[in-house]
Design a protein around this motif. Structure first.
Motif, mmCIF file in Angstrom:
data_model
loop_
_atom_site.group_PDB
_atom_site.id
_atom_site.type_symbol
_atom_site.label_atom_id
_atom_site.label_comp_id
_atom_site.label_asym_id
_atom_site.label_seq_id
_atom_site.Cartn_x
_atom_site.Cartn_y
_atom_site.Cartn_z
ATOM 1 N N ARG A 78 20.534 66.846 -41.555
ATOM 2 C CA ARG A 78 20.362 65.302 -41.369
ATOM 3 C C ARG A 78 19.539 64.946 -39.996
ATOM 4 N NH1 ARG A 78 26.363 64.015 -43.829
ATOM 5 N NH2 ARG A 78 25.702 62.678 -45.348
ATOM 6 N N ASP B 21 21.674 61.029 -49.422
ATOM 7 C CA ASP B 21 21.354 60.163 -48.331
ATOM 8 C C ASP B 21 20.300 59.239 -48.611
ATOM 9 O OD1 ASP B 21 23.436 61.164 -46.710
ATOM 10 O OD2 ASP B 21 22.061 61.929 -45.281
ATOM 11 N N TRP B 71 13.761 58.710 -48.647
ATOM 12 C CA TRP B 71 14.891 58.278 -47.637
ATOM 13 C C TRP B 71 14.279 57.032 -46.591
ATOM 14 C CZ3 TRP B 71 15.287 58.204 -42.225
ATOM 15 C CH2 TRP B 71 16.346 57.881 -41.606
ATOM 16 N N HIS B 388 24.149 54.521 -40.580
ATOM 17 C CA HIS B 388 24.036 56.048 -41.103
ATOM 18 C C HIS B 388 25.007 56.980 -40.426
ATOM 19 C CE1 HIS B 388 20.057 53.935 -40.975
ATOM 20 N NE2 HIS B 388 19.866 54.534 -41.944
ATOM 21 N N ILE B 394 29.289 57.925 -43.262
ATOM 22 C CA ILE B 394 28.550 59.076 -43.275
ATOM 23 C C ILE B 394 29.127 59.699 -44.617
ATOM 24 C CG2 ILE B 394 29.910 60.642 -41.563
ATOM 25 C CD1 ILE B 394 26.856 61.404 -40.767
ATOM 26 N N GLN B 399 26.916 54.613 -48.869
ATOM 27 C CA GLN B 399 26.221 54.190 -47.755
ATOM 28 C C GLN B 399 24.672 54.011 -47.656
ATOM 29 O OE1 GLN B 399 23.831 56.913 -46.200
ATOM 30 N NE2 GLN B 399 23.191 55.415 -44.848
ATOM 31 N N PRO B 400 23.883 54.828 -48.849
ATOM 32 C CA PRO B 400 22.421 54.422 -48.712
ATOM 33 C C PRO B 400 22.204 53.039 -49.190
ATOM 34 C CG PRO B 400 23.078 56.575 -50.066
ATOM 35 C CD PRO B 400 24.596 55.614 -49.696
#
Lengths: 88, 469
Positions: A78, B21, B71, B388, B394, B399-400
């Motif tokens: 990440r 993500d 992303w 994030h 997380i 979340q996204p």
């Protein structure tokens, strides 16, 4: 009305997850403030008082451990992603 | 092979949803979760994850770069300031029971822009780089000061190559000058319509003649203007909700197919209203039932109506181009692309921040038109403007697609570090996305037809809701 049902049980955690136990414990205590969790070696002892079933709490504990392991093992990915995308 | 971190959530029906993500998602069973968490993925698992772009071999290889692109496309990038909410007057000719900003009486003095404030507003607008601007006139009832609206609109038309104006009006009393203002093609109407006549009168107008006046003006506006010019919002009291069938009939009658179902706002004085216990749970249930009602109604009539915010959430799950709705985006940086200017020339980062400041709970003002925007306060607010690396978000499969609401957290809890699952924002959005995914994985024809209409696709396809079995 408050559910006063009580049950005590132990959730055994496989050795490969032990290093994530403490972080997972923090999270499950937030999710189930009505329960008491304590670490005893390779397991988590639970005193459940919030009306949730043993099966539910076992799953929550295991999922919390999974999540902490996934988080710790992929944090570098990440960070690299964010660094690459936001680099100027 | 490296697998991008997968977040998972057990859905209310017992199934397990996974997402990465960058927002790719799929359903799988508990067995897959165990194999993933214990590093014992099968050949079939690996193949599925590779085909779904959840993995890569080396940093900066094509799958890695593709993921990074996806992303990045989900992040809300600050644009130039191009949207201002202006409150030229706090006065209003209605006294709704749940008025959010403590409107001032129609005849009150000292609640309109002064000449100096108007000059400051124009100076601020003149300093924006453009080329486009959207101006939303709020109140109070902004048409009580149509002269100020005209001045701002004339200025913007001159300054910007593209400008658009929205008047948030109760449509209660419109004189010739107000109608003339609304007639312009670049000017749109946003009003409140709380459902059927009975509900609207109970919540807003309180009087038969006043209600007549509103509906007369609404009908005239619908007859006078093209479709798309008028939008309307209902405010729903969870303790006394309207008949939703009647609400939808009424909206459709006035040519409005999009309904943004809003609970009574907590930021302003309406917080004092007693809505009973478990308001969040009751709201979530009400909203979920409304979605089911919509799907059934759309199937029955063949005419598609939507719940605006639910459609936004669906689009955020499935598309890249829905990153700038100010109610749900991530990051949600303050005073970056829009700002509110109150009746006294004070800047606020959002309309809710204005309400919260007005009730004296906290001063979320970020400067004024005389001194400019206070970047120090903006930066303080921005410290909580993304999800994030929130310790709960997380791990969250939504979340996204989700966002943050610092102002709502301050409003309800007086702080922004409450564990996410304990917040109204999180509780509402967990429920919304639970519903979104429930709907996305349904296989019945009525649901799929509504989904296609809401998402703007020709037809629904199974591949849009993947399952790893």
């Amino acid at each position: 009305m408050t559910d006063t049902t009580e049950s005590d049980f132990v959730v055994d955690i496989p050795p490969r997850f032990h290093e994530y136990l403490d972080a997972a414990l923090l999270r499950v205590q937030v999710i189930h403030p009505g329960c008491q969790f304590s670490r005893s070696g390779c397991a988590i002892s639970v005193r459940a008082r919030d009306g949730h079933s043993e099966a539910q709490i076992r799953k929550t504990v295991l999922h919390a451990v999974y999540r902490e392991k996934i988080y710790a093992e992929t944090l570098g990915m990440r960070q690299a992603l964010v660094a690459a995308v936001t680099a100027r | 092979m490296n697998v991008w971190p997968l977040k998972f959530r057990e859905l209310p029906d017992g199934s397990m949803l996974f997402s990465d993500d960058a927002g790719r998602f799929f359903k799988a069973d508990d067995g897959f979760l165990d194999r993933y968490a214990t590093d014992e993925l099968s050949v079939a698992d690996r193949s599925f994850l590779k085909e779904g772009s959840h993995s890569f071999d080396r940093e900066f290889d094509l799958p890695w770069t593709s993921f990074a692109y996806r992303w990045s496309q989900r992040q809300s990038r600050p644009e130039k300031m191009n949207y201002v909410i202006l409150v030229p007057t706090l006065r209003c000719n209605l006294a709704c029971g749940y008025c959010q900003v403590s409107r001032a009486p129609d005849s009150a003095r000292g609640f309109d822009w002064s000449d100096e404030t108007l000059a400051g507003v124009l100076l601020f607008l003149g300093g924006l780089e453009g080329p486009d601007i959207k101006v939303e006139f709020q109140g109070g009832e902004p048409l009580l000061r149509v002269d100020l609206l005209e001045t701002v609109r004339d200025f913007c038309r001159e300054k910007f190559s593209q400008s658009r104006f929205v008047v948030c009006t109760n449509l209660q009393k419109l004189d010739t000058r107000a109608w003339a203002f609304l007639d312009a093609d670049d000017t749109f109407i946003s009003t409140s319509l709380d459902g059927d006549r009975t509900t609207h009168e109970r919540q807003r107008t309180h009087d038969d003649n006043v209600t007549d006046g509103f509906f007369r003006n609404l009908e005239q506006a619908v007859a006078r203007y093209p479709k798309g010019k008028i939008s309307a919002l209902p405010t729903v009291d969870v303790a006394n909700p309207p008949d939703f069938d009647a609400l939808l009939d009424n909206y459709e009658r006035y040519g409005i197919r999009s309904v943004y179902l809003r609970p009574i706002n907590h930021q302003g004085f309406a917080r004092k209203l007693d809505q009973g216990d478990n308001v969040l749970a009751r709201w979530n249930r009400l909203h979920s039932e409304f979605i089911d009602l919509l799907i059934a109604r759309n199937h029955r009539t063949g005419r598609f109506m939507e719940e605006y915010y639910f459609t936004q959430c669906l689009k955020r799950v499935l598309r890249f181009d829905t990153n700038n709705h100010v109610d749900i985006r991530n990051p949600n940086f303050f005073a970056s692309d829009y700002v509110v200017i109150d009746y006294d020339g004070r800047f606020y980062p959002t309309d809710e921040a204005r309400m919260l400041s007005r009730i004296g709970r906290i001063d979320l003002g970020i400067g004024d038109v005389a001194t400019g925007i206070d970047q120090r306060k903006v930066e303080a607010l921005n410290s909580g403007a993304f999800n994030h690396f929130d310790p709960d978000c997380i791990h969250c499969a939504y979340q996204p697609f989700c966002g943050t609401d610092v102002v709502d957290d301050i409003s309800r809890y007086g702080r922004i570090d409450v564990p996410r699952p304990d917040t109204w924002f999180c509780g509402r959005h967990l429920s919304l996305f639970d519903k979104a995914f429930e709907v996305l994985y349904r296989k019945d024809k009525p649901t799929r037809a509504s989904l296609a209409a809401w998402l703007g696709v020709a037809a629904w396809d199974d591949g849009m809701a993947p399952v790893h079995s």
